[in-house]
Design an enzyme around this catalytic site. Sequence first.
Site, PDB file in Angstrom:
ATOM      1  N   LYS A   1      -6.256  -2.662  -1.882  1.00 39.51           N
ATOM      2  CA  LYS A   1      -6.119  -2.513  -3.330  1.00 39.51           C
ATOM      3  C   LYS A   1      -5.801  -3.864  -3.996  1.00 39.51           C
ATOM      4  CE  LYS A   1      -4.511   2.263  -2.882  1.00 39.51           C
ATOM      5  NZ  LYS A   1      -3.482   3.244  -3.305  1.00 39.51           N
TER       6      LYS A   1
ATOM      7  N   TYR B   1     -10.851   9.156  -7.376  1.00 39.00           N
ATOM      8  CA  TYR B   1      -9.566   9.849  -7.469  1.00 39.00           C
ATOM      9  C   TYR B   1      -9.677  11.136  -8.291  1.00 39.00           C
ATOM     10  CZ  TYR B   1      -7.074   5.878  -5.358  1.00 39.00           C
ATOM     11  OH  TYR B   1      -6.602   4.914  -4.489  1.00 39.00           O
TER      12      TYR B   1
ATOM     13  N   PHE C   1       0.409  10.532 -13.347  1.00 39.77           N
ATOM     14  CA  PHE C   1       0.360   9.130 -12.952  1.00 39.77           C
ATOM     15  C   PHE C   1      -1.046   8.543 -12.991  1.00 39.77           C
ATOM     16  CE2 PHE C   1       0.068  11.414  -8.815  1.00 39.77           C
ATOM     17  CZ  PHE C   1      -1.079  10.833  -8.283  1.00 39.77           C
TER      18      PHE C   1
ATOM     19  N   ARG D   1      -4.479   6.476   8.872  1.00 38.83           N
ATOM     20  CA  ARG D   1      -3.424   6.944   7.954  1.00 38.83           C
ATOM     21  C   ARG D   1      -2.041   6.657   8.538  1.00 38.83           C
ATOM     22  NH1 ARG D   1      -4.476   9.255   2.860  1.00 38.83           N
ATOM     23  NH2 ARG D   1      -2.911  10.852   3.261  1.00 38.83           N
TER      24      ARG D   1
ATOM     25  N   THR E   1       2.858   7.489   1.591  1.00 42.52           N
ATOM     26  CA  THR E   1       2.340   6.946   0.319  1.00 42.52           C
ATOM     27  C   THR E   1       3.290   5.937  -0.321  1.00 42.52           C
ATOM     28  OG1 THR E   1       1.107   8.973  -0.097  1.00 42.52           O
ATOM     29  CG2 THR E   1       1.543   7.575  -1.996  1.00 42.52           C
TER      30      THR E   1
ATOM     31  N   ARG F   1       2.536  -0.134   4.865  1.00 40.17           N
ATOM     32  CA  ARG F   1       3.318   0.071   3.635  1.00 40.17           C
ATOM     33  C   ARG F   1       4.809  -0.100   3.895  1.00 40.17           C
ATOM     34  NH1 ARG F   1      -0.172   5.450   2.193  1.00 40.17           N
ATOM     35  NH2 ARG F   1      -1.852   4.481   0.984  1.00 40.17           N
TER      36      ARG F   1
ATOM     37  N   ASN G   1       0.774   0.486  -3.293  1.00 39.28           N
ATOM     38  CA  ASN G   1       1.012   0.707  -1.856  1.00 39.28           C
ATOM     39  C   ASN G   1      -0.058   0.029  -0.996  1.00 39.28           C
ATOM     40  OD1 ASN G   1      -1.099   2.389  -2.401  1.00 39.28           O
ATOM     41  ND2 ASN G   1      -0.089   4.288  -1.808  1.00 39.28           N
TER      42      ASN G   1
ATOM     43  N   HIS H   1      -5.639   2.051   0.713  1.00 34.69           N
ATOM     44  CA  HIS H   1      -6.036   3.459   0.669  1.00 34.69           C
ATOM     45  C   HIS H   1      -6.817   3.765   1.941  1.00 34.69           C
ATOM     46  CE1 HIS H   1      -7.873   7.236  -0.663  1.00 34.69           C
ATOM     47  NE2 HIS H   1      -8.990   6.763  -0.117  1.00 34.69           N
TER      48      HIS H   1
HETATM   49  P1  CMP Z   1      -3.775   6.520  -2.354  1.00 34.24           P
HETATM   50  O1  CMP Z   1      -3.523   6.780  -0.917  1.00 34.24           O
HETATM   51  O2  CMP Z   1      -4.854   5.564  -2.705  1.00 34.24           O
HETATM   52  O3  CMP Z   1      -4.033   7.899  -3.124  1.00 34.24           O
HETATM   53  C1  CMP Z   1      -3.765   8.102  -4.482  1.00 34.24           C
HETATM   54  C2  CMP Z   1      -2.985   6.951  -5.073  1.00 34.24           C
HETATM   55  O4  CMP Z   1      -2.290   7.272  -6.264  1.00 34.24           O
HETATM   56  C3  CMP Z   1      -1.878   6.557  -4.105  1.00 34.24           C
HETATM   57  O5  CMP Z   1      -2.408   5.939  -2.979  1.00 34.24           O
HETATM   58  C4  CMP Z   1      -1.009   5.706  -4.990  1.00 34.24           C
HETATM   59  O6  CMP Z   1      -1.546   4.407  -5.227  1.00 34.24           O
HETATM   60  C5  CMP Z   1      -1.090   6.514  -6.284  1.00 34.24           C
HETATM   61  N1  CMP Z   1       0.009   7.482  -6.403  1.00 34.24           N
HETATM   62  C6  CMP Z   1       0.216   8.592  -5.675  1.00 34.24           C
HETATM   63  N2  CMP Z   1       1.296   9.254  -6.107  1.00 34.24           N
HETATM   64  C7  CMP Z   1       1.771   8.544  -7.140  1.00 34.24           C
HETATM   65  C8  CMP Z   1       2.858   8.719  -8.030  1.00 34.24           C
HETATM   66  N3  CMP Z   1       3.666   9.786  -7.922  1.00 34.24           N
HETATM   67  N4  CMP Z   1       3.044   7.794  -8.973  1.00 34.24           N
HETATM   68  C9  CMP Z   1       2.210   6.730  -9.078  1.00 34.24           C
HETATM   69  N5  CMP Z   1       1.153   6.511  -8.269  1.00 34.24           N
HETATM   70  C10 CMP Z   1       0.936   7.408  -7.312  1.00 34.24           C
END
Ligand code: CMP
Length: 155
Positions: free
Chosen positions: A11, A51, A59, A87, A93, A104, A114, A117
Amino acid sequence: MALERTLVLLKPDCVQRRLMGRVISRFEDKGFNIVAMKMLRVTPELAKTHYAEHVAKPFYPALESFITASPIVALVLEGLEAIRVTREILGATSGLKAAAGTIRGDFSGSRQMNLVHASDGPDAAAREIALYFQPGELQSYEPSLTPWFRASDEG
Ligand code: CMP
């Protein structure tokens, strides 16, 4: 034991913080093949498609701003159980909850920023790989180191 392919995105925070090499090394160290890789800028349209399950969540606007803010690197990893194992290499996450030793857990203190992905299952992997790559952009090859990563009688 399934040979799988999974989509990984480095990212904008990963690119900007100059962590690309260290993150990619974790996948190479594990023995996965990188079978496709490119740098690109995610558009708002691509973000909404990728997404889709999060678009209605509170969010999402911040997530779209973040993921479109700067270039990313998309790659496809290939290996045994690659979807689950990748994963696990990423960790939970939120960087604050991810275990030490995961990407992470070691490099992020954020839920949104984070760093990486990875697809969360076979259906998502197929859908996400097709979003970022044409079939002809995926390379199949057998690295010469393969016999030194896993015994031939392990199946
Ligand atoms: P990713 O694994 O790419 O999947 C969805 C993304 O949304 C996640 O990583 C984060 O970057 C973001 N994300 C998920 N939950 C939240 C949250 N509660 N607040 C902000 N960003 C989030």
